[in-house]
Design a protein around this motif. Structure first.
Motif, PDB file in Angstrom:
ATOM      1  N   TYR A 209      11.504   6.843   8.436  1.00 43.85           N
ATOM      2  CA  TYR A 209      10.358   7.675   8.039  1.00 43.85           C
ATOM      3  C   TYR A 209      10.401   8.082   6.569  1.00 43.85           C
ATOM      4  N   GLU A 210      11.562   7.977   5.935  1.00 45.74           N
ATOM      5  CA  GLU A 210      11.667   8.265   4.500  1.00 45.74           C
ATOM      6  C   GLU A 210      11.491   7.000   3.658  1.00 45.74           C
ATOM      7  N   ASN A 211      11.724   5.839   4.255  1.00 43.89           N
ATOM      8  CA  ASN A 211      11.724   4.586   3.494  1.00 43.89           C
ATOM      9  C   ASN A 211      10.594   3.630   3.831  1.00 43.89           C
ATOM     10  N   PHE A 212       9.724   4.008   4.764  1.00 49.53           N
ATOM     11  CA  PHE A 212       8.649   3.104   5.181  1.00 49.53           C
ATOM     12  C   PHE A 212       7.341   3.859   5.245  1.00 49.53           C
ATOM     13  N   ASP A 213       6.308   3.214   4.759  1.00 48.00           N
ATOM     14  CA  ASP A 213       4.959   3.768   4.772  1.00 48.00           C
ATOM     15  C   ASP A 213       4.045   2.754   5.450  1.00 48.00           C
ATOM     16  N   ALA A 214       3.197   3.217   6.356  1.00 43.90           N
ATOM     17  CA  ALA A 214       2.333   2.306   7.129  1.00 43.90           C
ATOM     18  C   ALA A 214       1.443   1.447   6.230  1.00 43.90           C
ATOM     19  N   VAL A 215       1.048   1.947   5.091  1.00 43.95           N
ATOM     20  CA  VAL A 215       0.167   1.209   4.194  1.00 43.95           C
ATOM     21  C   VAL A 215       0.957   0.302   3.251  1.00 43.95           C
ATOM     22  N   ASN A 216       2.046   0.811   2.686  1.00 46.06           N
ATOM     23  CA  ASN A 216       2.781   0.100   1.643  1.00 46.06           C
ATOM     24  C   ASN A 216       4.055  -0.584   2.116  1.00 46.06           C
ATOM     25  N   GLY A 217       4.447  -0.374   3.355  1.00 42.81           N
ATOM     26  CA  GLY A 217       5.682  -0.976   3.849  1.00 42.81           C
ATOM     27  C   GLY A 217       6.890  -0.231   3.321  1.00 42.81           C
ATOM     28  N   ILE A 218       7.917  -0.967   2.932  1.00 39.03           N
ATOM     29  CA  ILE A 218       9.135  -0.345   2.424  1.00 39.03           C
ATOM     30  C   ILE A 218       8.846   0.222   1.042  1.00 39.03           C
ATOM     31  N   ILE A 219       9.085   1.517   0.890  1.00 38.71           N
ATOM     32  CA  ILE A 219       8.752   2.193  -0.365  1.00 38.71           C
ATOM     33  C   ILE A 219       9.968   2.443  -1.252  1.00 38.71           C
TER      34      ILE A 219
END
Length: 175
Positions: free
Chosen positions: A148-158
């Protein structure tokens, strides 16, 4: 065009591992991606008695065929108490009755993630050692910690460092 099947080794309707597998499979260029959901392959708990009474479950045959038609498997394993989820293990047990080389010598990118800092490292280690005996050609593995700190539903791995690590693995796999 090459065919990729991707799935999370979890029956959670909001599986973070299914999200990760979907994201990673779509990083490959010039490939057709099919996302599978373990909930579509729910079967009774495997036992030799059930197999004797009813044969090998048809859903096990269906999933086995999906693997057979793939050029690459992208699998992200959920970690339940340090090992595979029951849903995934049951599917694996049923398919192993069709062929002990369940993964049919297919190339595999093996992933794991969890909300915790280890990112499913225990299950990834188990699978990395076990799956080659079951016919997987593990071409790479990647663990995504603290999902949840390293993944964003829109951008993937952040996280740039983690994204670079993953992209090196993806780019090393030829389709």
């Amino acid at each position: 065009m090459r065919k990729i099947i991707a799935f999370g080794g979890s029956s959670s309707k909001n599986s973070i591992n299914k999200q990760l597998a979907t994201y990673v499979a779509n990083l490959f260029q010039n490939a057709e991606v099919e996302i599978l959901d373990l909930n579509d392959y729910e079967m009774p708990v495997f036992s030799v008695d059930k197999e004797k009474e009813n044969g090998i479950h048809s859903l096990a045959h269906d999933f086995y065929a999906k693997i057979g038609n793939a050029d690459l498997i992208v699998l992200s394993l959920a970690e339940h108490n340090g090992a595979y989820s029951t849903a995934f293990k049951n599917l694996l047990d049923w398919m192993s009755r069709i062929n002990a080389k369940t993964f049919q010598q297919k190339p595999m990118l093996l992933l794991a993630s969890s909300p915790g800092a280890r990112g499913g490292a225990s299950v990834l280690e188990i699978a990395s050692k076990r799956f080659p005996f079951q016919g997987a050609e593990v071409k790479g593995s990647f663990s995504l910690p603290t999902f949840y700190e390293n993944f964003d539903a829109v951008n993937g791995i952040i996280n740039p460092e983690l994204k670079n690590q993953l992209m090196e693995i993806v780019n090393s796999i030829e389709l």
